[in-house]
Write a protein that holds these residues in place. Structure first.
Motif, mmCIF file in Angstrom:
data_model
loop_
_atom_site.group_PDB
_atom_site.id
_atom_site.type_symbol
_atom_site.label_atom_id
_atom_site.label_comp_id
_atom_site.label_asym_id
_atom_site.label_seq_id
_atom_site.Cartn_x
_atom_site.Cartn_y
_atom_site.Cartn_z
ATOM 1 N N HIS A 76 -21.080 -81.694 -6.742
ATOM 2 C CA HIS A 76 -20.683 -80.315 -6.461
ATOM 3 C C HIS A 76 -20.108 -79.673 -7.718
ATOM 4 C CE1 HIS A 76 -16.976 -82.635 -6.012
ATOM 5 N NE2 HIS A 76 -16.315 -81.513 -6.295
ATOM 6 N N LEU A 77 -19.827 -78.381 -7.614
ATOM 7 C CA LEU A 77 -19.100 -77.618 -8.630
ATOM 8 C C LEU A 77 -17.771 -77.212 -8.016
ATOM 9 C CD1 LEU A 77 -21.925 -75.166 -9.757
ATOM 10 C CD2 LEU A 77 -21.149 -77.210 -10.969
ATOM 11 N N VAL B 240 -6.573 -75.456 -14.100
ATOM 12 C CA VAL B 240 -5.980 -75.031 -15.368
ATOM 13 C C VAL B 240 -6.725 -73.793 -15.849
ATOM 14 C CG1 VAL B 240 -5.554 -75.712 -17.767
ATOM 15 C CG2 VAL B 240 -5.401 -77.419 -15.968
ATOM 16 N N PHE B 241 -5.999 -72.895 -16.491
ATOM 17 C CA PHE B 241 -6.603 -71.748 -17.168
ATOM 18 C C PHE B 241 -6.565 -72.053 -18.660
ATOM 19 C CE2 PHE B 241 -5.755 -67.888 -19.632
ATOM 20 C CZ PHE B 241 -6.891 -67.154 -19.339
ATOM 21 N N LEU B 242 -7.713 -72.025 -19.316
ATOM 22 C CA LEU B 242 -7.791 -72.227 -20.766
ATOM 23 C C LEU B 242 -8.541 -71.062 -21.382
ATOM 24 C CD1 LEU B 242 -8.847 -75.987 -21.025
ATOM 25 C CD2 LEU B 242 -6.563 -75.033 -21.244
ATOM 26 N N ARG B 243 -8.046 -70.571 -22.514
ATOM 27 C CA ARG B 243 -8.719 -69.498 -23.237
ATOM 28 C C ARG B 243 -8.670 -69.841 -24.706
ATOM 29 N NH1 ARG B 243 -9.080 -64.241 -21.473
ATOM 30 N NH2 ARG B 243 -10.159 -65.263 -19.814
ATOM 31 N N ARG B 244 -9.785 -69.725 -25.399
ATOM 32 C CA ARG B 244 -9.861 -70.055 -26.822
ATOM 33 C C ARG B 244 -10.062 -68.813 -27.669
ATOM 34 N NH1 ARG B 244 -13.701 -75.215 -27.656
ATOM 35 N NH2 ARG B 244 -11.947 -76.183 -28.644
ATOM 36 N N ASP C 154 -4.689 -66.549 -9.570
ATOM 37 C CA ASP C 154 -3.245 -66.392 -9.439
ATOM 38 C C ASP C 154 -2.985 -64.959 -8.994
ATOM 39 O OD1 ASP C 154 -0.527 -65.571 -10.228
ATOM 40 O OD2 ASP C 154 -0.407 -67.592 -11.073
ATOM 41 N N ALA C 155 -2.402 -64.791 -7.825
ATOM 42 C CA ALA C 155 -2.167 -63.452 -7.268
ATOM 43 C C ALA C 155 -1.243 -62.620 -8.152
ATOM 44 C CB ALA C 155 -1.586 -63.564 -5.861
ATOM 45 N N ALA C 156 -0.299 -63.251 -8.820
ATOM 46 C CA ALA C 156 0.667 -62.509 -9.633
ATOM 47 C C ALA C 156 0.078 -62.029 -10.954
ATOM 48 C CB ALA C 156 1.901 -63.382 -9.903
ATOM 49 N N THR C 157 -0.753 -62.855 -11.592
ATOM 50 C CA THR C 157 -1.262 -62.509 -12.924
ATOM 51 C C THR C 157 -2.725 -62.091 -12.930
ATOM 52 O OG1 THR C 157 -1.987 -64.760 -13.430
ATOM 53 C CG2 THR C 157 0.311 -64.194 -13.955
ATOM 54 N N GLY C 158 -3.457 -62.443 -11.889
ATOM 55 C CA GLY C 158 -4.888 -62.153 -11.856
ATOM 56 C C GLY C 158 -5.726 -63.151 -12.642
ATOM 57 N N GLU C 159 -5.075 -64.108 -13.294
ATOM 58 C CA GLU C 159 -5.824 -65.128 -14.042
ATOM 59 C C GLU C 159 -6.602 -66.009 -13.085
ATOM 60 O OE1 GLU C 159 -3.106 -65.965 -17.999
ATOM 61 O OE2 GLU C 159 -2.741 -67.169 -16.198
ATOM 62 N N ARG C 160 -7.818 -66.356 -13.512
ATOM 63 C CA ARG C 160 -8.652 -67.270 -12.733
ATOM 64 C C ARG C 160 -8.736 -68.590 -13.490
ATOM 65 N NH1 ARG C 160 -11.812 -65.453 -8.737
ATOM 66 N NH2 ARG C 160 -13.532 -66.857 -9.248
ATOM 67 N N SER C 161 -8.618 -69.667 -12.743
ATOM 68 C CA SER C 161 -8.698 -70.982 -13.380
ATOM 69 C C SER C 161 -10.089 -71.180 -13.971
ATOM 70 C CB SER C 161 -8.379 -72.085 -12.373
ATOM 71 O OG SER C 161 -9.315 -72.087 -11.316
ATOM 72 N N THR C 162 -10.151 -71.990 -15.020
ATOM 73 C CA THR C 162 -11.411 -72.253 -15.713
ATOM 74 C C THR C 162 -11.769 -73.731 -15.704
ATOM 75 O OG1 THR C 162 -10.223 -72.493 -17.814
ATOM 76 C CG2 THR C 162 -11.114 -70.299 -17.292
ATOM 77 N N LEU D 269 -9.950 -83.750 -17.704
ATOM 78 C CA LEU D 269 -9.980 -82.286 -17.710
ATOM 79 C C LEU D 269 -11.407 -81.858 -17.999
ATOM 80 C CD1 LEU D 269 -8.194 -79.646 -17.733
ATOM 81 C CD2 LEU D 269 -8.119 -79.936 -20.212
ATOM 82 N N PHE D 270 -11.980 -81.009 -17.135
ATOM 83 C CA PHE D 270 -13.360 -80.556 -17.339
ATOM 84 C C PHE D 270 -13.534 -79.148 -16.768
ATOM 85 C CE2 PHE D 270 -13.093 -83.052 -13.467
ATOM 86 C CZ PHE D 270 -13.768 -82.281 -12.529
ATOM 87 N N PRO D 271 -14.513 -78.398 -17.294
ATOM 88 C CA PRO D 271 -14.741 -77.024 -16.817
ATOM 89 C C PRO D 271 -15.249 -77.005 -15.373
ATOM 90 C CG PRO D 271 -16.057 -77.501 -18.787
ATOM 91 C CD PRO D 271 -15.399 -78.763 -18.382
ATOM 92 N N HIS D 272 -14.872 -75.964 -14.647
ATOM 93 C CA HIS D 272 -15.351 -75.814 -13.270
ATOM 94 C C HIS D 272 -16.873 -75.818 -13.195
ATOM 95 C CE1 HIS D 272 -11.400 -75.189 -11.743
ATOM 96 N NE2 HIS D 272 -11.277 -73.915 -12.051
#
Length: 143
Positions: free
Chosen positions: A38-39, A131-135, A45-53, A107-110
């Motif tokens: 599966h994926l 986790v949310f990761l941004r490069r 996050d309701a407060a920040t709007g960030e989506r996990s990656t 740790l791996f991408p969705h």
């Protein structure tokens, strides 16, 4: 906090990161438990709007045999329906099979297809979360 520190300590991961608070414990108490290919879906996050990656799995005890998390190159054609428990993958799709070992953090991408292989020796216990990761420039600009 320990997970946040673990993610922070790996400088090459991202310029911006955050471990989401919602986490789940999974405990396999009988042999035979598994998860079909599966994926994972993103959480918002309701407060920040960030989506996990990314997904993290922290193994909490050794599993003597079986129970690997197999990262796949793609979802096998017969596994296109999410959660189809009748699906088994061929090794040709397996990029890596990670054995459950106490304190191992995976740790791996969705977007990476994966499966939980059959647990042969129990118990198998893990903590799973997002986790949310941004490069790069996107993280510095706050995008």
């Amino acid at each position: 906090r320990l997970l946040q520190n673990a993610v922070s300590s790996v400088e090459c991961l991202a310029d911006k990161h955050r471990v989401f608070r919602h986490m789940r414990f999974l405990k396999y108490t009988a042999p035979g438990g598994y998860l079909a290919p599966h994926l994972d879906l993103a959480r918002e996050d309701a407060a920040t709007g960030e989506r996990s990656t990314h997904t993290f799995i922290l193994y909490l005890e050794d599993c003597g045999s079986g129970g690997e998390t197999a990262l796949l190159s793609e979802l096998p054609p017969r596994c296109s329906v999410m959660g189809d428990q009748s699906c088994n993958t061929d090794d040709k799709y397996v990029l890596a099979a990670v054995a459950p070992r106490r304190a191992r953090l995976l740790l791996f991408p969705h977007i990476c297809p994966h499966e939980g292989r059959e647990t042969l020796v129990v118990p198998k216990t893990l903590l799973r979360g997002e986790v949310f990761l941004r490069r790069g420039a996107d993280a510095r600009e706050g995008v």
